[in-house]
Enzyme design. Structure first.
Site, PDB file in Angstrom:
ATOM      1  CG  HIS A 150      45.189  50.509  74.901  1.00  9.03           C
ATOM      2  ND1 HIS A 150      44.376  51.205  75.761  1.00  9.03           N
ATOM      3  CD2 HIS A 150      46.465  50.706  75.354  1.00  9.03           C
ATOM      4  CE1 HIS A 150      45.118  51.814  76.668  1.00  9.03           C
ATOM      5  NE2 HIS A 150      46.399  51.529  76.443  1.00  9.03           N
ATOM      6  CG  ASP A 170      50.833  51.658  82.447  1.00  8.69           C
ATOM      7  OD1 ASP A 170      51.130  51.914  81.262  1.00  8.69           O
ATOM      8  OD2 ASP A 170      49.659  51.436  82.817  1.00  8.69           O
ATOM      9  CG  HIS A 225      45.307  49.120  83.866  1.00 13.90           C
ATOM     10  ND1 HIS A 225      44.753  50.322  83.502  1.00 13.90           N
ATOM     11  CD2 HIS A 225      46.586  49.156  83.409  1.00 13.90           C
ATOM     12  CE1 HIS A 225      45.643  51.046  82.832  1.00 13.90           C
ATOM     13  NE2 HIS A 225      46.780  50.348  82.773  1.00 13.90           N
ATOM     14  CG  ASP A 285      46.296  49.212  79.564  1.00  8.73           C
ATOM     15  OD1 ASP A 285      46.218  48.407  80.506  1.00  8.73           O
ATOM     16  OD2 ASP A 285      46.946  50.278  79.624  1.00  8.73           O
ATOM     17  CG  HIS A 332      49.835  48.406  75.759  1.00  8.91           C
ATOM     18  ND1 HIS A 332      49.450  47.658  76.853  1.00  8.91           N
ATOM     19  CD2 HIS A 332      49.587  49.700  76.095  1.00  8.91           C
ATOM     20  CE1 HIS A 332      48.971  48.458  77.786  1.00  8.91           C
ATOM     21  NE2 HIS A 332      49.053  49.703  77.365  1.00  8.91           N
TER      22      HIS A 332
HETATM   23 ZN   LIG Z   1      48.245  50.796  81.330  1.00 10.68          ZN
HETATM   24 ZN   LIG Z   2      47.976  51.530  77.919  1.00 12.84          ZN
END
Ligand SMILES: [Zn+2]
Ligand SMILES: [Zn+2]
Length: 302
Positions: free
Chosen positions: A137, A64, A265, A207, A60
């Site tokens: 997410h 990060d 993560h 995520d 996505h």
């Molecule tokens: Zn992330």
């Molecule tokens: Zn994210």
């Protein structure tokens, strides 16, 4: 097939962890999942050759997970790369990557092909496929399953002897799935091989909150690599930001009957991750909080 955890932290880099990026070493190529800032330096510190990366899957468009692309692509170009690089990600990936590559005075010396993929897409490559499903997410996000095709079954010596096939190169050809001719007879691999054996399967959640779609995607996976941003005492916070707790990630692995679980993560607030590993381990025995540059060889089940 080997997994190299290039980075294992969430949100922003810390002293202990770079942001999450995963390399999968396959025969003849490296497939990468996510590429946050600083990933190219992690590659240089690892056993992975960055010139062998042929495909990058972006989960996505949070910084990060993709901000490392322009620097990595520039370094590849400066090192004389000629091979195409394929980049896949959710809606908006192609326009974002094109914008990043237009920054400053840079022109890539090789072709960078970027493709937005819809959730539910299965991409077929040589010997394996990558399935993409929608993660849960705060923005459009994908989870990925890298699955190898089935392997030929085991060679049955008794059957080969009964068919009077002489030992040697013919055995090898049959094991490779090729037909052979012998004394005017045609012998097919099926006549001497057992049932096909499953290939290996690696799933990366990106995520996400715990999601039933990811359980389905990770069904019987050899390895599940899952978001584990926080511990259960911060469950509300994790849910608000579209992330999972250690317990949530472990419940996913258990429900999917995955063979191994690696947690990634982790929020930079955790210098000591034992609380996360213990929490996950109570639900999924042997859950591992991944460390930067950790490597894991994915073995065949049979
Ligand atoms: Zn992330
Ligand atoms: Zn994210």
């Amino acid at each position: 097939m080997k997994i190299v955890f290039l980075g294992t932290g969430g949100t922003y880099p810390s002293k202990l962890r770079n942001v999450t990026s995963i390399a999968v070493q396959r025969p003849g190529e490296v497939v990468m999942f996510d590429c946050g800032e600083g990933t190219q330096r992690q590659l240089m510190r690892s056993s992975v050759s960055f010139m062998r990366i042929k495909k990058i899957f972006i989960s996505h468009l949070h910084a990060d997970h993709f901000l490392g692309l322009p620097g990595l692509i520039q370094s590849m170009s400066l090192n004389g790369r000629e091979d195409d690089l394929l980049i896949f990600g959710p809606k908006g990936t192609a326009s974002n990557v094109r914008a990043m590559l237009s920054l400053g005075y840079f022109k890539s010396g090789f072709r960078v092909a970027v493709c937005d993929v819809k959730p539910g897409t299965k991409l077929d490559f040589d010997g394996y496929s990558v399935r993409c499903v929608q993660a849960d997410h705060s923005i459009p996000a994908l989870a990925f399953a890298l699955e190898e095709g089935p392997r030929p079954g085991r060679f049955d010596l008794r059957k080969a002897k009964r068919l009077k096939i002489p030992e040697g190169p013919l055995y090898r050809r049959l094991q490779e799935g090729k037909m052979v001719k012998l004394d005017g007879r045609t012998i097919t691999p099926k006549m001497v091989l057992g049932r096909p054996r499953p290939g290996r399967k690696i799933v990366y959640s990106g995520d996400t909150k715990p999601s039933r779609r990811i359980v389905e995607l990770a069904r019987n996976a050899d390895v599940l690599i899952h978001d584990c941003t926080l511990d259960s005492s911060k469950k509300g916070l994790a849910a608000n930001f579209g992330h999972s707790t250690a317990a949530g990630a472990a419940a996913m692995a258990k429900a999917a009957m995955a063979k191994a679980l690696f947690l990634v993560h982790m929020s930079p607030r955790y210098e000591d991750v034992s609380v996360l590993e213990e929490e996950a381990g109570k639900i999924f025995k042997g859950a591992i909080v991944a460390k930067d540059l950790m490597e894991y060889v994915v073995k065949y089940r049979e």
